[in-house]
Design an enzyme around this catalytic site. Structure first.
Site, PDB file in Angstrom:
ATOM      1  N   GLY A 241       0.821  -1.204   0.000  1.00  0.00           N
ATOM      2  CA  GLY A 241       0.000   0.000   0.000  1.00  0.00           C
ATOM      3  C   GLY A 241       0.856   1.255   0.000  1.00  0.00           C
ATOM      4  O   GLY A 241       0.691   2.129  -0.828  1.00  0.00           O
ATOM      5  N   PHE A 242       1.755   1.344   0.969  1.00  0.00           N
ATOM      6  CA  PHE A 242       2.687   2.473   1.105  1.00  0.00           C
ATOM      7  C   PHE A 242       1.949   3.795   1.258  1.00  0.00           C
ATOM      8  O   PHE A 242       2.524   4.853   1.019  1.00  0.00           O
ATOM      9  CB  PHE A 242       3.662   2.532  -0.079  1.00  0.00           C
ATOM     10  CG  PHE A 242       4.303   1.213  -0.398  1.00  0.00           C
ATOM     11  CD1 PHE A 242       5.028   0.532   0.581  1.00  0.00           C
ATOM     12  CD2 PHE A 242       4.164   0.634  -1.639  1.00  0.00           C
ATOM     13  CE1 PHE A 242       5.598  -0.695   0.306  1.00  0.00           C
ATOM     14  CE2 PHE A 242       4.741  -0.598  -1.909  1.00  0.00           C
ATOM     15  CZ  PHE A 242       5.457  -1.262  -0.938  1.00  0.00           C
ATOM     16  N   ASN A 634       8.473  -8.971  16.564  1.00  0.00           N
ATOM     17  CA  ASN A 634       9.074 -10.044  15.771  1.00  0.00           C
ATOM     18  C   ASN A 634      10.276  -9.463  15.031  1.00  0.00           C
ATOM     19  O   ASN A 634      10.113  -8.706  14.073  1.00  0.00           O
ATOM     20  CB  ASN A 634       8.019 -10.586  14.787  1.00  0.00           C
ATOM     21  CG  ASN A 634       8.556 -11.697  13.905  1.00  0.00           C
ATOM     22  OD1 ASN A 634       9.726 -11.692  13.506  1.00  0.00           O
ATOM     23  ND2 ASN A 634       7.698 -12.648  13.582  1.00  0.00           N
ATOM     24  N   PRO A 635      11.472  -9.787  15.483  1.00  0.00           N
ATOM     25  CA  PRO A 635      12.655  -9.135  14.900  1.00  0.00           C
ATOM     26  C   PRO A 635      12.855  -9.435  13.419  1.00  0.00           C
ATOM     27  O   PRO A 635      13.410  -8.607  12.697  1.00  0.00           O
ATOM     28  CB  PRO A 635      13.823  -9.679  15.742  1.00  0.00           C
ATOM     29  CG  PRO A 635      13.292 -10.831  16.503  1.00  0.00           C
ATOM     30  CD  PRO A 635      11.809 -10.665  16.608  1.00  0.00           C
ATOM     31  N   LYS A 636      12.383 -10.585  12.973  1.00  0.00           N
ATOM     32  CA  LYS A 636      12.545 -10.888  11.539  1.00  0.00           C
ATOM     33  C   LYS A 636      11.672  -9.942  10.699  1.00  0.00           C
ATOM     34  O   LYS A 636      12.120  -9.352   9.718  1.00  0.00           O
ATOM     35  CB  LYS A 636      12.156 -12.342  11.259  1.00  0.00           C
ATOM     36  CG  LYS A 636      12.457 -12.779   9.833  1.00  0.00           C
ATOM     37  CD  LYS A 636      11.936 -14.175   9.541  1.00  0.00           C
ATOM     38  CE  LYS A 636      12.887 -15.253  10.020  1.00  0.00           C
ATOM     39  NZ  LYS A 636      12.482 -16.602   9.555  1.00  0.00           N
ATOM     40  N   GLY A 707       7.145   0.854  10.737  1.00  0.00           N
ATOM     41  CA  GLY A 707       6.634   0.966   9.380  1.00  0.00           C
ATOM     42  C   GLY A 707       7.311   2.038   8.546  1.00  0.00           C
ATOM     43  O   GLY A 707       7.508   1.871   7.350  1.00  0.00           O
ATOM     44  N   GLU A 708       7.650   3.157   9.151  1.00  0.00           N
ATOM     45  CA  GLU A 708       8.094   4.274   8.333  1.00  0.00           C
ATOM     46  C   GLU A 708       9.435   4.879   8.738  1.00  0.00           C
ATOM     47  O   GLU A 708      10.140   5.441   7.904  1.00  0.00           O
ATOM     48  CB  GLU A 708       6.984   5.335   8.308  1.00  0.00           C
ATOM     49  CG  GLU A 708       5.793   4.764   7.563  1.00  0.00           C
ATOM     50  CD  GLU A 708       4.497   5.531   7.700  1.00  0.00           C
ATOM     51  OE1 GLU A 708       4.140   6.203   6.748  1.00  0.00           O
ATOM     52  OE2 GLU A 708       3.848   5.454   8.764  1.00  0.00           O
TER      53      GLU A 708
HETATM   54 MO1  MOS Z   1       1.263   5.208   5.735  1.00  0.00          MO
HETATM   55  S1  MOS Z   1       2.168   6.340   4.241  1.00  0.00           S
HETATM   56  O1  MOS Z   1       0.849   6.412   6.911  1.00  0.00           O
HETATM   57  O2  MOS Z   1      -0.120   4.609   4.931  1.00  0.00           O
END
Ligand code: MOS
Length: 748
Positions: A241-242, A634-636, A707-708
């Site tokens: 999605g990003f 989960n480190p992986k 995530g970011e």
């Molecule tokens: Mo993320 S760019 O906050 O969907």
């Protein structure tokens, strides 16, 4: 008790994905399916004058346009669906009148009994337009720029200010005024955005490739005036999605309208080029940074401004100052966002929204300050470290100094090699650079909910209405559920992907793991307690009469802490009580927005590049990021997300960019084939390091998110390395060959 959390468990959905068993939205097949293809406007502004009638076309079921589509019922709004209210992605819904606001805007929807026939009819449809003047670049609209009062659909203020920036800049011992430019970006998820709508009477089921099934449900219900109970949204697997699938774009509701019109299920898949015009983009932007500092390198003033293009409908801009306002100790700060209304679709979230661009400006400026003062850039960041956020509140957890130090150590940061053009490898100039990374831990979401269920055979299911879009949420939540229930991982399954399940918010802002784990943990904990209560009250149980607080659950068995021989399996207790299954709900409400803590996830990025100064080639040889994301479920998975973020940063730094062609008001690169993203050959060795910090504020398990933040600062680290290699300072993304190659007149 954490026996599964923290383990590098492989993806539970891995086998389904690698064998092709995982069904993505565009692969959903239902009986009697019809296929829709969008027709996008080929002018950026004006109106639709008419359509040439299609000749006889086999299998054609409908050509829907503003003349016959019918009106939506609810008024479109920008953002609230993400945070709980009813609304879609952009406050614009197409085909309600003849006006054209941007290139690619849907002007017709062709439905046929096969995808090929729908494509053929859509390609044959001739649309006549009356074109009017358009604005599609900053340069075209610069004189119409206005200051934005609110950003992000109203969630954030456009201006932030503390102290007296102008006075502090005027008094500064050292002052830098820098301008940065950013080309627009596209998300390029592997799976194109798609929706399939299936009506059953007055109820509709939509298979949607979305980051927020609940937001999708709220949107369709609101726009079509349907009770929420009549709209079900399913997303079993989403192929990336990003941010492009965070807002709910019009095609979702259009698929339902088309299905209603033709009386058959309808599948609508955006073509690859349509993903460039129909699910958002990162806006073209300029940023300026003015900073003031003392001679010993302490920031005294920071003025950070952003100018960007938004759509005719929405005042949307990535917030650029959420991190720059608070990453470093600086008494005087001003952040201002200005916008230009242009003929584009509303821009949207894109991985690291705001901070991925803002960090390039801020962290390049910090590097320039380090050069100006002759201070090592790592040392400069440490010198400006702050223990409190912009409101003076302590961090919920920090870790930035540790990330800077650990990163420098693992990377082999050499503070003595800061002289540009001082290292060579044959014809390659070698340089190193670094940057801080930080990303907000969002608290904007409403209460999150989840459910846990145990069966009499000892197996367990935990559930929440979220969707797997590549993050590994199914795996991580299985781990969280197993641990809170005290059930082996192998006996636990996480079930998501449907709005029939307890509601959680859209997976945005790196919030997914933190918010969903908190709800899942609560549901599973409630269920464990419920069964322990049942056991201690049961005369037939070895635990009868025990204090529930003394009972733990391990490997599916409740047992007395300190006397573990005393206990029994959940299944035995349930069978005795003739309970085939038991379940419990759980929830989590985030701390209030005015919680007396600052919440950022910190990290540090390091890069080594080799530049061929004759050809302008930049090869990234090494990338290393050190991060303090709180609890790592989960480190992986975490490592893989952070590595992906770092590589995304490489693309942002050197390859990714699109420009409007103002003559036609369309993207210069209209498709993935014309837009550069990193491939394996561009990818260097990427090293991810973790700094452990405990966070008691962010959420129940102290998960700050990966995530970011992995992407933030990478472009600056690479740009700073390019400067260190070549002595050429690039204040523009992407950093293209002509910006780094030596001028021809310097060729000997
Ligand atoms: Mo993320 S760019 O906050 O969907």
């Amino acid at each position: 008790m954490t026996s599964a959390i923290g383990k590098p468990v492989s993806r539970v959905d891995g086998p389904a994905k690698v064998t092709g068993a995982a069904r993505y939205t565009a692969e959903i097949v239902v009986p009697d399916l019809a296929y829709a293809v969008l027709v996008g406007a080929t002018v950026p502004s004006g109106r639709v004058v008419g359509f040439e009638p299609l000749g006889p076309t086999d299998g054609l079921l409908a050509v829907l346009t503003h003349e016959n589509l019918g009106k939506i019922v609810g008024r479109p709004q920008l953002l609230p669906s993400l945070v709980g209210g009813p609304a879609p992605g952009a406050s614009f819904f197409p085909m309600q009148d003849d006006q054209v606001h941007y290139f690619g805007q849907p002007v017709a929807l062709v439905v046929a009994d096969s995808h090929e026939r729908a494509q053929h009819a859509a390609a044959s449809l001739r649309v006549r337009y009356e074109r009017t003047a358009s604005t599609t670049t900053i340069d075209e609209g610069r004189d119409q720029a206005f200051e934005a009062e609110r950003l992000f659909g109203g969630l954030m203020p456009g201006r932030t200010e503390r102290g007296d920036v102008d006075a502090a800049l005027a008094d500064a011992e050292v002052r830098l005024d820098l301008q940065f430019r950013f080309a627009a970006n596209h998300h390029n998820a592997l799976e194109p955005t798609a929706a399939t709508a299936v009506w059953d009477g007055d109820q509709v089921t939509i298979y949607d490739s979305t980051q927020g099934i609940r937001a999708s449900q709220l949107t369709v219900s609101h726009l079509l005036g349907l009770p929420l109970a009549n709209v079900r949204v399913i997303a079993n697997f989403v192929g990336g999605g990003f941010g492009a699938k965070a807002m709910i774009w019009p095609h979702v509701t259009l698929s339902a309208m088309a299905a209603r019109h033709v009386g058959r299920p309808v599948k609508l898949v955006l073509t690859r080029p349509q993903t460039y015009t129909s699910n958002g983009h990162r806006e073209e932007q300029e940023q300026t940074v003015s900073l003031g500092a003392t001679r010993d390198g302490r920031l005294t003033a920071l003025d950070h401004r952003k100018l960007s293009i938004t759509s005719p409908f929405d005042e949307w801009a990535e917030p650029a100052t959420g991190v720059s306002s608070q990453l470093y100790k600086c008494p005087n700060f001003r952040g201002v966002h200005r916008m230009i209304r242009g003929n584009t679709l509303t821009p949207t979230f894109m991985r690291g929204p705001g901070e991925s661009t803002a960090s390039f400006a801020l962290e390049t400026a910090m590097d320039e300050l380090a050069v100006e003062l002759g201070v090592d850039p790592v040392e400069l960041r440490l010198r400006n470290h702050t223990d409190v956020d912009d409101r003076g509140n302590p961090w919920s957890s920090d870790g930035l100094p540790e990330c800077l130090r650990l990163g420098a150590e693992k990377f082999g940061w050499d503070a003595t090699s800061r002289v540009p053009r001082s290292r060579r490898d044959g014809n390659w100039l070698i340089g190193t650079g670094m940057a801080s990374a930080a990303y907000p831990v969002p608290l904007f979401m409403p209460t999150q909910r989840a459910r846990a269920r145990l069966y009499a055979d000892g197996s367990a299911v935990v559930e929440a209405g979220t969707q797997e879009f590549g993050t590994g949420v199914l795996t991580a939540m299985t781990q969280v559920g197993a641990d809170a229930l005290g059930v082996p991982l192998a006996d636990t399954r996480f079930h998501g992907g449907s709005t029939d399940l307890p509601n959680v918010s859209s997976a945005v802002g790196s919030a997914g793991a933190g918010m969903i784990s908190a709800a899942v943990h609560d549901a599973a904990t409630n269920l464990r307690r419920q069964l322990i209560e049942l056991a201690v009250a049961d005369e037939a149980s070895p635990l009868h009469g025990a204090d529930p607080a003394d009972v733990e659950a391990v490997a599916g068995r409740m047992q007395l802490r300190g006397d573990t021989a005393k206990g029994e399996h959940y299944g035995d207790l349930m069978q005795r009580h003739r309970l085939s299954e038991v379940e419990a709900l759980g929830s989590w409400t985030p701390p209030p927005l005015d919680t007396p803590h600052g919440l950022l996830t910190f990290g540090a990025q390091f890069a080594e590049v080799a530049v061929d100064p004759d050809l302008g080639l930049v090869r990234v040889r090494r990338l290393l990021g050190a991060f303090a994301p709180g609890r790592v479920l989960n480190p992986k998975l975490a490592r893989s997300q952070l590595m992906g973020g770092i590589l995304w940063g490489l693309g942002q730094a050197l390859l990714e960019g699109n420009r409007m062609d103002p003559r036609y008001g369309r993207w210069g690169a209209g498709n993935l084939g014309e837009y550069l993203v990193p491939v394996n050959a561009d990818a260097p060795d990427v090293q991810v390091e973790f700094v452990s910090v405990a966070d008691d504020v962010a959420n129940t398990l102290g998960v700050k998110g990966v995530g970011e933040v992995g992407q933030v600062g990478v472009a600056a680290a690479i740009g700073n390395a390019v400067f260190n290699a070549t002595g050429r300072r690039v204040r523009e993304l992407p950093i293209s060959a002509e910006l780094v190659m030596d001028p021809v007149d310097s060729w000997a």
